[in-house]
Enzyme design. Structure first.
Site, short mmCIF file in Angstrom:
data_model
loop_
_atom_site.label_atom_id
_atom_site.label_comp_id
_atom_site.label_asym_id
_atom_site.label_seq_id
_atom_site.Cartn_x
_atom_site.Cartn_y
_atom_site.Cartn_z
N PHE A 156 61.19 -38.35 64.47
CA PHE A 156 59.86 -38.08 64.82
C PHE A 156 58.67 -39.28 65.64
O PHE A 156 59.45 -40.01 65.08
CB PHE A 156 59.03 -37.32 64.64
CG PHE A 156 58.36 -37.89 62.74
CD1 PHE A 156 57.38 -39.04 63.36
CD2 PHE A 156 58.72 -37.87 62.38
CE1 PHE A 156 57.14 -39.57 61.93
CE2 PHE A 156 58.21 -38.83 60.30
CZ PHE A 156 56.78 -39.52 61.24
N HIS A 273 64.23 -48.50 55.62
CA HIS A 273 64.81 -48.01 54.34
C HIS A 273 65.62 -46.92 53.95
O HIS A 273 66.01 -46.45 52.90
CB HIS A 273 63.49 -46.06 54.10
CG HIS A 273 63.50 -45.17 55.33
ND1 HIS A 273 62.52 -45.34 55.71
CD2 HIS A 273 64.07 -44.73 56.10
CE1 HIS A 273 62.58 -44.01 56.93
NE2 HIS A 273 63.84 -44.16 57.00
N HIS A 329 60.19 -43.64 50.93
CA HIS A 329 60.12 -43.74 51.96
C HIS A 329 59.78 -42.57 52.75
O HIS A 329 59.67 -42.58 54.01
CB HIS A 329 61.48 -44.17 52.87
CG HIS A 329 62.38 -42.62 52.70
ND1 HIS A 329 62.72 -41.82 51.47
CD2 HIS A 329 62.69 -42.13 53.58
CE1 HIS A 329 63.25 -40.45 52.04
NE2 HIS A 329 63.98 -40.85 53.05
#
Length: 401
Positions: A156, A273, A329
């Site tokens: 996103f 991550h 994360h």
């Protein structure tokens, strides 16, 4: 406080299902794990090994544990602006500008490489590294066009305000199709070698590459490039985001106030991550795989996103050795995508996104916040791992399908 879920699994998640615990224990039984596995507060069941697992290994690396979105991570930029500076401005117009500047959804790439002046230098640098290190990218002839593209799923782009009403730009993405191809290639090599050597595995996705083999050397070479690509991909998208945001802001400010992108940015944090790196833990040099976890060594800054419609966090690591100097994360999934679609509707999502500018539709129902763990609980569980510097709430969200 963490609990010992099995002899070599330290669990920081207060809400975790039995399948995830079983999967973590399975991974921890691999003979080269040292000293233990740390299960992060957002841990949930994944392919091969649980998402939210920190895996230190001596003498071997498990490619599927790193995953197929090598180097996936977050980038956040703090601006000099405050909420009152953009109050009343048309966020819908900003969203469409972002969507025009950054290709969204899997398979959507840039149509050209010359729109932004900063793109070419990144491509040339990645090209040079691939040539110097002997990274074969023939499987991904369009990798250059992929740079600066978002992808889909839980990736996103967001415009946020922090607890002081300071404006932040924020996004989540990784190494795109080229990283996936690199990962799949080496996962298959590891699986073939383990079959060839008659190594019995709990599941095929725990196939590993031993240190000292040309196959591990090749994987680490390609992995390094893919992690670099992911880092540069986020930086490229953020530079585009800053540019279109500055243009949008300037268009809305009477009197031609200088809104150049260079003058907007105050701070930037870019962190992986999903990756593997060489670190020292419990007195040994290990390959540390963070599958759905960020670096939380003392003083290291990171970004932990919530879900679509919930808060995210800028954090600073505490260097907790029991947690393998790592932190969660994100929120971590509570329901699978298919289960989320069964439970929720586009109307449910719209209700949860009240007050946030986003592209309406049922494509994102599986990303509804209810499909994820409570980010506040995740952060409470992570109190031994990180300190919170800033809490971000989004006012605009852009996703790919």
């Amino acid at each position: 406080m963490p609990t010992k879920a099995s002899p070599k699994v330290l669990n920081y998640a207060s809400h975790v299902d039995d399948n995830t615990l079983t999967q973590a224990a399975e991974t921890a039984r691999m003979p080269f794990v040292h000293p233990h596995i740390a299960l992060m507060p957002d841990a949930h069941f994944g392919k091969g090994s649980a998402v939210g697992t920190v895996i230190p290994t001596t003498g071997a690396v498990i490619p599927a544990a790193v995953g197929v979105d090598i180097g996936c991570g977050m980038i956040a930029v703090q601006t000099r602006l405050r909420a009152e500076d953009i109050d009343g401005m048309d966020l819908g117009r900003l969203r469409t500008r972002i969507e025009d500047a950054i290709p969204l959804s899997p398979g959507n790439y840039n149509s050209g490489l010359n729109r932004f002046e900063f793109t070419r230098a990144r491509i040339d640098s990645l090209d040079e590294q691939a040539t110097d290190d002997g990274v074969d990218l023939s499987h991904s002839p369009k990798w250059r066009e992929q740079l600066g593209s978002l992808g889909g799923g839980n990736h996103f782009i967001e415009l946020c305000l922090d607890e002081r009403d300071v404006v932040w730009l924020f996004l989540h993405s990784g190494s795109r199709g080229v990283g996936n191809k690199i990962a799949q290639k080496h996962i298959k090599v590891a699986q073939r070698l383990c079959r060839q050597w008659w190594i019995r595995l709990p599941n095929a996705d725990l196939a590993y590459l031993p240190q000292g083999t040309p196959e591990l050397t090749a994987y680490l070479r390609d992995l390094s490039w893919a992690q670099r690509f992911a880092l540069e991909n986020r930086a490229e998208m953020m530079d585009r985001f800053v540019a279109v945001f500055a243009e949008w802001f300037g268009d809305n400010v009477p009197g031609g106030v200088d809104a150049g992108s260079d003058s907007l940015e105050v701070d930037r944090i870019n962190c992986h991550h999903n990756y593997t790196v060489r670190e020292t833990h419990a007195g040994k040099d290990v390959w540390l795989t963070r599958k759905g976890a960020i670096d939380a060594h003392e003083g290291v800054r990171g970004v932990i996103p919530g879900s679509m419609g919930t808060r995210s966090y800028v954090v600073r690591g505490k260097g907790n050795p029991a947690g393998l100097c790592s932190a969660p994360h994100g929120a971590g999934r509570r329901y699978s995508r298919s289960e989320a679609r069964r439970r929720f509707t586009a109307d449910d999502l719209a209700a949860r996104m009240t007050g946030i500018e986003y592209r309406h539709g049922d494509e994102w129902v599986d990303e509804i916040p209810d499909a994820y763990k409570d980010i506040d609980q995740v952060m409470a569980d992570a109190a031994d791992l990180v300190d919170i510097e800033h809490t971000l709430r989004q006012i605009l969200n852009v996703k790919g399908t």
